[in-house]
Design a protein around this motif. Sequence first.
Motif, PDB file in Angstrom:
ATOM      1  N   LEU A 290       0.862  -1.172   0.000  1.00 45.53           N
ATOM      2  CA  LEU A 290       0.000   0.000   0.000  1.00 45.53           C
ATOM      3  C   LEU A 290       0.901   1.225   0.000  1.00 45.53           C
ATOM      4  CD1 LEU A 290      -2.880   1.312   0.642  1.00 45.53           C
ATOM      5  CD2 LEU A 290      -2.140   1.180   3.030  1.00 45.53           C
ATOM      6  N   ARG A 291       0.571   2.207  -0.851  1.00 44.78           N
ATOM      7  CA  ARG A 291       1.383   3.414  -0.946  1.00 44.78           C
ATOM      8  C   ARG A 291       0.496   4.648  -0.846  1.00 44.78           C
ATOM      9  NH1 ARG A 291       4.778   0.165  -0.269  1.00 44.78           N
ATOM     10  NH2 ARG A 291       6.474  -0.485  -1.638  1.00 44.78           N
TER      11      ARG A 291
ATOM     12  N   ALA B 200       5.679  10.334   2.120  1.00 44.26           N
ATOM     13  CA  ALA B 200       5.173   9.040   1.685  1.00 44.26           C
ATOM     14  C   ALA B 200       4.909   8.144   2.883  1.00 44.26           C
ATOM     15  CB  ALA B 200       6.170   8.371   0.739  1.00 44.26           C
ATOM     16  N   VAL B 201       3.936   7.255   2.694  1.00 48.81           N
ATOM     17  CA  VAL B 201       3.612   6.221   3.679  1.00 48.81           C
ATOM     18  C   VAL B 201       3.516   4.901   2.931  1.00 48.81           C
ATOM     19  CG1 VAL B 201       1.944   5.398   5.392  1.00 48.81           C
ATOM     20  CG2 VAL B 201       2.297   7.864   5.078  1.00 48.81           C
ATOM     21  N   SER B 202       4.112   3.851   3.482  1.00 47.08           N
ATOM     22  CA  SER B 202       3.962   2.529   2.890  1.00 47.08           C
ATOM     23  C   SER B 202       3.557   1.540   3.972  1.00 47.08           C
ATOM     24  CB  SER B 202       5.260   2.057   2.214  1.00 47.08           C
ATOM     25  OG  SER B 202       6.272   1.828   3.171  1.00 47.08           O
ATOM     26  N   VAL B 203       2.694   0.594   3.602  1.00 50.98           N
ATOM     27  CA  VAL B 203       2.236  -0.451   4.504  1.00 50.98           C
ATOM     28  C   VAL B 203       2.317  -1.770   3.741  1.00 50.98           C
ATOM     29  CG1 VAL B 203       0.362  -1.266   5.985  1.00 50.98           C
ATOM     30  CG2 VAL B 203       0.621   1.192   5.554  1.00 50.98           C
ATOM     31  N   THR B 204       3.018  -2.751   4.321  1.00 57.06           N
ATOM     32  CA  THR B 204       3.241  -4.020   3.644  1.00 57.06           C
ATOM     33  C   THR B 204       3.082  -5.174   4.617  1.00 57.06           C
ATOM     34  OG1 THR B 204       4.914  -2.902   2.274  1.00 57.06           O
ATOM     35  CG2 THR B 204       4.844  -5.313   2.171  1.00 57.06           C
ATOM     36  N   PRO B 205       2.273  -6.196   4.282  1.00 56.59           N
ATOM     37  CA  PRO B 205       2.232  -7.392   5.131  1.00 56.59           C
ATOM     38  C   PRO B 205       3.621  -8.014   5.190  1.00 56.59           C
ATOM     39  CG  PRO B 205       0.469  -7.428   3.492  1.00 56.59           C
ATOM     40  CD  PRO B 205       1.384  -6.309   3.118  1.00 56.59           C
TER      41      PRO B 205
ATOM     42  N   SER C 267       4.435 -12.112   9.143  1.00 58.44           N
ATOM     43  CA  SER C 267       4.531 -12.491  10.551  1.00 58.44           C
ATOM     44  C   SER C 267       3.246 -12.191  11.299  1.00 58.44           C
ATOM     45  CB  SER C 267       5.703 -11.740  11.203  1.00 58.44           C
ATOM     46  OG  SER C 267       5.434 -10.350  11.245  1.00 58.44           O
ATOM     47  N   GLY C 268       2.157 -11.985  10.557  1.00 57.79           N
ATOM     48  CA  GLY C 268       0.899 -11.623  11.187  1.00 57.79           C
ATOM     49  C   GLY C 268       0.767 -10.149  11.483  1.00 57.79           C
ATOM     50  N   THR C 269       1.746  -9.362  11.059  1.00 58.30           N
ATOM     51  CA  THR C 269       1.696  -7.914  11.230  1.00 58.30           C
ATOM     52  C   THR C 269       2.031  -7.235   9.910  1.00 58.30           C
ATOM     53  OG1 THR C 269       4.023  -7.771  11.908  1.00 58.30           O
ATOM     54  CG2 THR C 269       2.383  -8.071  13.660  1.00 58.30           C
ATOM     55  N   ALA C 270       1.857  -5.922   9.886  1.00 63.00           N
ATOM     56  CA  ALA C 270       2.227  -5.124   8.724  1.00 63.00           C
ATOM     57  C   ALA C 270       3.403  -4.231   9.091  1.00 63.00           C
ATOM     58  CB  ALA C 270       1.050  -4.273   8.262  1.00 63.00           C
TER      59      ALA C 270
ATOM     60  N   ALA D 134       7.202   1.180  12.143  1.00 62.50           N
ATOM     61  CA  ALA D 134       6.480   0.449  13.188  1.00 62.50           C
ATOM     62  C   ALA D 134       5.887  -0.802  12.568  1.00 62.50           C
ATOM     63  CB  ALA D 134       5.388   1.313  13.809  1.00 62.50           C
ATOM     64  N   ARG D 135       5.477  -1.715  13.448  1.00 59.40           N
ATOM     65  CA  ARG D 135       4.787  -2.920  13.004  1.00 59.40           C
ATOM     66  C   ARG D 135       3.527  -3.090  13.840  1.00 59.40           C
ATOM     67  NH1 ARG D 135       9.757  -4.204  11.122  1.00 59.40           N
ATOM     68  NH2 ARG D 135       9.823  -5.603   9.311  1.00 59.40           N
TER      69      ARG D 135
END
Length: 278
Positions: free
Chosen positions: A135-136, A206-211, A214-217, A235-236
């Motif tokens: 996600l970007r 910018a913000v990025s979110v990636t699985p 490990s059950g977290t992003a 952070a996760r």
Amino acid sequence: MPDQLLVIIDPVARRTDGESVRIAKDVLSAGAAAKVCLPDGPEEFARILARRGSRRPVVIGDDRALMRAVALLHRQRALAECVLSVVPVGSALGVAHSLGVPTGAVAAARAVLDGAERRLDLLVDDSDGVVLGALRIPAVPLAPQGEAALAQGARPWLRTCQSLVRTLVPSRPSRIADDSDPPGPSRLRVEVDGETLVDLDQPVEAVSVTPDASGTAAVRVRPLSLGAEASPLEARGRTVTVSGADFRYRADTAVAGPVRRRTWTVREGALGLVLPSA
């Protein structure tokens, strides 16, 4: 592995690389009982997938086709019971390859026949959207090849109309930037598991979110640099909420928004995907 396959060949793959499609179809048909379907568009694609019965679906197509299949199975609440396979064909293949799907029609088709199921994490948002790869924010434009593939994705009539309007109407300033415009800094609040990582008083580039399997992003925020380069904030967590002024975001190959608030939650092991055996 089940030996009954439902092979769904995306029309974009048939147009862009018919030879790879033929090779993949021949390998799959030689190795298993395969019902081959040639949908004309997204609606027929959805109907075929919904009527799969006990057959294991195999998508021959690009990232857009893969994400369409995952989103449809998610909306049917069938991801837990359905194991998906994909043979990447097309110009936009980054998501499939990042998940471990082989490059090349023969290798990918052999993995469908001889590989093993792996459970992969997904991000699901509060509008029931699904993210497989990344996600970007802002919605960073795809490379030209990726844009071409995206243009043939969901709501093709809308993109055709937009292209025609851009051709006929002189350009003028717009309040909403086009995908091709360079993204600018945003003022966003990013919360991870309820804890604020960055607030509205700190502009971000910018913000990025990636699985992260490990059950977290994995969440990464790049603050706006004024002079010296600012260190990214990381952070996760299992839940990520972004809020603030209207923003667009790119989820894998699709652009969504503008929205003022969106929450993504990690669904651990939600997708079963057949990958080469270790």
